[in-house]
Design a protein around this motif. Structure first.
Motif, PDB file in Angstrom:
ATOM      1  N   LEU A   5       0.906  -1.211   0.094  1.00 22.26           N
ATOM      2  CA  LEU A   5      -0.060  -0.102   0.003  1.00 22.26           C
ATOM      3  C   LEU A   5       0.986   1.236  -0.017  1.00 22.26           C
ATOM      4  CD1 LEU A   5      -2.673   1.383   0.014  1.00 22.26           C
ATOM      5  CD2 LEU A   5      -2.662   1.097   2.806  1.00 22.26           C
ATOM      6  N   ALA A   6       1.894   1.385   0.554  1.00 19.56           N
ATOM      7  CA  ALA A   6       2.808   2.455   1.013  1.00 19.56           C
ATOM      8  C   ALA A   6       3.574   2.646  -0.700  1.00 19.56           C
ATOM      9  CB  ALA A   6       3.959   2.066   2.136  1.00 19.56           C
ATOM     10  N   HIS A   7       3.857   1.505  -1.198  1.00 19.87           N
ATOM     11  CA  HIS A   7       4.333   1.716  -2.540  1.00 19.87           C
ATOM     12  C   HIS A   7       3.532   2.166  -3.763  1.00 19.87           C
ATOM     13  CE1 HIS A   7       6.732   0.657  -6.124  1.00 19.87           C
ATOM     14  NE2 HIS A   7       7.732   0.493  -5.456  1.00 19.87           N
ATOM     15  N   LEU A   8       2.371   1.747  -3.603  1.00 23.38           N
ATOM     16  CA  LEU A   8       1.249   2.265  -4.454  1.00 23.38           C
ATOM     17  C   LEU A   8       1.032   3.905  -4.132  1.00 23.38           C
ATOM     18  CD1 LEU A   8      -1.052  -0.641  -4.655  1.00 23.38           C
ATOM     19  CD2 LEU A   8       0.449   0.144  -6.427  1.00 23.38           C
ATOM     20  N   LEU A   9       1.094   4.168  -2.936  1.00 23.54           N
ATOM     21  CA  LEU A   9       0.727   5.626  -2.638  1.00 23.54           C
ATOM     22  C   LEU A   9       1.889   6.569  -2.991  1.00 23.54           C
ATOM     23  CD1 LEU A   9      -0.682   4.998   1.160  1.00 23.54           C
ATOM     24  CD2 LEU A   9      -1.871   5.967  -1.057  1.00 23.54           C
ATOM     25  N   THR A  10       3.161   5.935  -2.931  1.00 27.97           N
ATOM     26  CA  THR A  10       4.315   7.027  -3.275  1.00 27.97           C
ATOM     27  C   THR A  10       5.070   6.345  -4.389  1.00 27.97           C
ATOM     28  OG1 THR A  10       5.929   5.222  -2.384  1.00 27.97           O
ATOM     29  CG2 THR A  10       4.830   7.227  -0.715  1.00 27.97           C
ATOM     30  N   GLY A  11       4.829   5.364  -5.128  1.00 26.46           N
ATOM     31  CA  GLY A  11       5.448   5.034  -6.111  1.00 26.46           C
ATOM     32  C   GLY A  11       6.995   4.953  -6.396  1.00 26.46           C
ATOM     33  N   ASP A  12       7.598   4.814  -4.987  1.00 23.15           N
ATOM     34  CA  ASP A  12       8.953   4.887  -4.838  1.00 23.15           C
ATOM     35  C   ASP A  12       9.138   3.895  -3.764  1.00 23.15           C
ATOM     36  OD1 ASP A  12      11.757   6.182  -5.478  1.00 23.15           O
ATOM     37  OD2 ASP A  12      11.468   6.486  -3.283  1.00 23.15           O
ATOM     38  N   GLN A  13      10.659   3.090  -3.634  1.00 29.52           N
ATOM     39  CA  GLN A  13      10.853   2.138  -2.790  1.00 29.52           C
ATOM     40  C   GLN A  13      11.267   2.765  -1.704  1.00 29.52           C
ATOM     41  OE1 GLN A  13      14.192  -0.536  -3.783  1.00 29.52           O
ATOM     42  NE2 GLN A  13      14.009  -1.716  -1.708  1.00 29.52           N
ATOM     43  N   ARG A  14      12.230   3.891  -1.586  1.00 30.50           N
ATOM     44  CA  ARG A  14      12.497   4.579  -0.495  1.00 30.50           C
ATOM     45  C   ARG A  14      11.616   5.267   0.014  1.00 30.50           C
ATOM     46  NH1 ARG A  14      17.988   6.839   0.800  1.00 30.50           N
ATOM     47  NH2 ARG A  14      17.856   8.270   2.503  1.00 30.50           N
ATOM     48  N   ALA A  15      10.797   5.969  -0.498  1.00 31.19           N
ATOM     49  CA  ALA A  15       9.635   6.848   0.082  1.00 31.19           C
ATOM     50  C   ALA A  15       8.592   6.049   0.690  1.00 31.19           C
ATOM     51  CB  ALA A  15       8.840   7.475  -1.059  1.00 31.19           C
ATOM     52  N   ALA A  16       8.335   4.600   0.057  1.00 34.21           N
ATOM     53  CA  ALA A  16       7.368   3.792   0.746  1.00 34.21           C
ATOM     54  C   ALA A  16       7.833   3.163   1.890  1.00 34.21           C
ATOM     55  CB  ALA A  16       7.313   2.707  -0.316  1.00 34.21           C
ATOM     56  N   GLY A  17       9.115   2.818   1.929  1.00 35.06           N
ATOM     57  CA  GLY A  17       9.881   2.414   3.254  1.00 35.06           C
ATOM     58  C   GLY A  17       9.753   3.616   4.291  1.00 35.06           C
ATOM     59  N   ASP A  18       9.992   4.835   4.020  1.00 31.40           N
ATOM     60  CA  ASP A  18       9.770   5.802   4.956  1.00 31.40           C
ATOM     61  C   ASP A  18       8.714   6.038   5.496  1.00 31.40           C
ATOM     62  OD1 ASP A  18      12.546   6.425   4.757  1.00 31.40           O
ATOM     63  OD2 ASP A  18      12.388   8.142   3.552  1.00 31.40           O
ATOM     64  N   LEU A  19       7.819   6.058   4.427  1.00 30.04           N
ATOM     65  CA  LEU A  19       6.089   6.246   4.778  1.00 30.04           C
ATOM     66  C   LEU A  19       5.703   5.148   5.797  1.00 30.04           C
ATOM     67  CD1 LEU A  19       3.690   7.930   4.041  1.00 30.04           C
ATOM     68  CD2 LEU A  19       3.045   6.157   2.479  1.00 30.04           C
ATOM     69  N   ASP A  85      14.529   0.916  -7.321  1.00 33.72           N
ATOM     70  CA  ASP A  85      13.470   0.407  -7.247  1.00 33.72           C
ATOM     71  C   ASP A  85      13.078  -0.984  -7.687  1.00 33.72           C
ATOM     72  OD1 ASP A  85      10.430  -0.099  -7.134  1.00 33.72           O
ATOM     73  OD2 ASP A  85      10.320   2.172  -6.976  1.00 33.72           O
ATOM     74  N   PRO A  86      12.616  -2.072  -6.807  1.00 34.64           N
ATOM     75  CA  PRO A  86      12.645  -3.495  -7.569  1.00 34.64           C
ATOM     76  C   PRO A  86      11.473  -3.532  -8.440  1.00 34.64           C
ATOM     77  CG  PRO A  86      11.847  -3.500  -5.315  1.00 34.64           C
ATOM     78  CD  PRO A  86      12.223  -1.869  -5.482  1.00 34.64           C
ATOM     79  N   VAL A  87      10.613  -2.724  -8.389  1.00 37.47           N
ATOM     80  CA  VAL A  87       9.160  -2.441  -9.366  1.00 37.47           C
ATOM     81  C   VAL A  87       9.582  -1.438 -10.400  1.00 37.47           C
ATOM     82  CG1 VAL A  87       6.788  -2.344  -9.686  1.00 37.47           C
ATOM     83  CG2 VAL A  87       7.618  -3.177  -7.623  1.00 37.47           C
ATOM     84  N   PRO A  88       9.637  -2.128 -11.640  1.00 36.18           N
ATOM     85  CA  PRO A  88      10.105  -1.026 -12.970  1.00 36.18           C
ATOM     86  C   PRO A  88       9.159  -0.251 -12.977  1.00 36.18           C
ATOM     87  CG  PRO A  88      10.576  -3.506 -13.559  1.00 36.18           C
ATOM     88  CD  PRO A  88       9.655  -3.379 -12.065  1.00 36.18           C
ATOM     89  N   PRO A  89       9.309   1.104 -13.240  1.00 32.94           N
ATOM     90  CA  PRO A  89       7.977   2.062 -13.614  1.00 32.94           C
ATOM     91  C   PRO A  89       7.341   1.744 -14.968  1.00 32.94           C
ATOM     92  CG  PRO A  89      10.267   3.011 -13.999  1.00 32.94           C
ATOM     93  CD  PRO A  89      10.571   1.491 -13.178  1.00 32.94           C
ATOM     94  N   ASP A  90       6.030   1.991 -14.872  1.00 31.90           N
ATOM     95  CA  ASP A  90       5.268   1.715 -15.987  1.00 31.90           C
ATOM     96  C   ASP A  90       4.245   2.547 -16.336  1.00 31.90           C
ATOM     97  OD1 ASP A  90       3.314   1.006 -14.323  1.00 31.90           O
ATOM     98  OD2 ASP A  90       3.096  -0.940 -14.593  1.00 31.90           O
ATOM     99  N   ALA A  91       3.699   2.550 -17.126  1.00 29.40           N
ATOM    100  CA  ALA A  91       2.448   3.526 -17.673  1.00 29.40           C
ATOM    101  C   ALA A  91       1.445   3.621 -16.414  1.00 29.40           C
ATOM    102  CB  ALA A  91       1.770   3.287 -18.843  1.00 29.40           C
ATOM    103  N   THR A  92       1.295   2.622 -15.890  1.00 25.95           N
ATOM    104  CA  THR A  92       0.198   2.664 -14.760  1.00 25.95           C
ATOM    105  C   THR A  92       0.545   3.489 -13.517  1.00 25.95           C
ATOM    106  OG1 THR A  92      -0.646   0.376 -15.497  1.00 25.95           O
ATOM    107  CG2 THR A  92      -1.433   1.129 -13.175  1.00 25.95           C
TER     108      THR A  92
END
Length: 207
Positions: A5-19, A85-92
Motif C-alpha cells: 500500500l505504501a508503495h502504491l501511494l508513493t511509487g518509490d521504494q525509499r519513500a514507501a519504506g519511509d512512509l 526500485d525493484p518494481v520497474p516504472p510503467d504507464a500505470t
C-alpha cells in the motif's frame, strides 16, 4: 500488505519504506490500546494515508543525498543515495502519480489493497460517499491517461499491486530500526546545519 500500500501511494521504494516506518512508529506508540490484529492493521492504514496526503516526499536529506556536493557522504548518518526500485516504472504507476493524493489513496485502497468501501473510508477518514466519488473520478482520469476502459484500469492497478514489494517479516524490528533511522536522519541534518553555520562564520571572520 502495508508495504505494498505504501508503495502504491508513493511509487518509490525509499519513500514507501519511509512512509511505512513513520506509520508503524506512530501505531507502535499506542500498541497497547489496540484490541486486535485487525484494529492494528486499520490503524496502520490510517497512518499511511494520513502521512501520504499530509506531506510531499521531497525530504531535505533525500535531495541532498543526490547532490554532487555530497556525492561522497554515503557514510554520513542521515544521508544516503536512494536504492533502486525493484518494481520497474510503467504507464500505470506514472498515471497514478498524476492523481491528487486523496484520489490516488482512494483508488489504491479499493483496488490495490482490495479493501471494501467501508475500510477505505475509515483509512481516509471520510464518508463512504466521498470515497465513491474519489474512486469514480480517479478511474475516469486513469482511463483517460491510459487510454483504456475502467475495467482494464482496475486490472492494471491490481497487477501493479501484485508486483509491489511484499511486507517484511520482522515488523517489530523494522519499527525499532525506523526509530533509530529517524534519530540518525535528524542528527545528520543537525550536523549539516552546524557545518553551514561554521563555514558562514569563517567567511565572515576572514573578510
Amino acid at each position: 500488505m502495508a508495504l505494498r500500500l505504501a508503495h502504491l501511494l508513493t511509487g518509490d521504494q525509499r519513500a514507501a519504506g519511509d512512509l511505512l516506518l513513520e506509520a508503524l512508529i506512530a501505531v507502535h506508540r499506542r500498541w497497547d490500546r489496540l484490541a486486535d490484529r485487525q484494529e492494528a492493521s486499520a490503524a496502520v492504514r490510517r497512518e499511511l494515508v494520513d502521512a501520504h496526503v499530509g506531506r510531499r516526499w521531497s525530504r531535505v536529506g533525500e535531495v541532498l543525498a543526490g547532490s554532487p556536493l555530497l556525492a561522497s557522504t554515503a557514510g554520513v548518518p542521515g544521508f544516503a543515495p536512494a536504492h533502486p526500485d525493484p518494481v520497474p516504472p510503467d504507464a500505470t504507476a506514472a498515471a497514478l502519480a498524476r492523481l491528487p493524493p486523496r484520489q490516488r489513496a482512494a483508488l489504491v485502497l479499493r483496488y490495490g489493497a482490495d479493501l471494501p468501501e467501508e475500510a477505505a473510508a475509515d483509512a481516509l477518514g471520510a464518508p463512504v460517499a466521498d470515497v465513491r466519488a474519489l474512486v469514480d473520478g480517479g478511474l475516469g482520469r486513469l482511463a483517460e491517461l491510459l487510454e483504456a476502459d475502467r475495467a482494464t484500469v482496475v486490472a492494471r492497478v491490481r497487477d501493479l499491486a501484485a508486483r509491489a514489494p511484499a511486507d517484511p517479516g520482522d515488523v517489530h524490528g523494522r519499527v525499532l530500526d525506523g526509530e533509530r533511522s529517524q534519530r540518525r536522519h535528524r542528527a545528520g541534518l543537525l550536523a549539516l546545519a552546524g557545518f553551514v553555520v561554521l563555514v558562514a562564520l569563517l567567511v565572515l571572520l576572514s573578510g
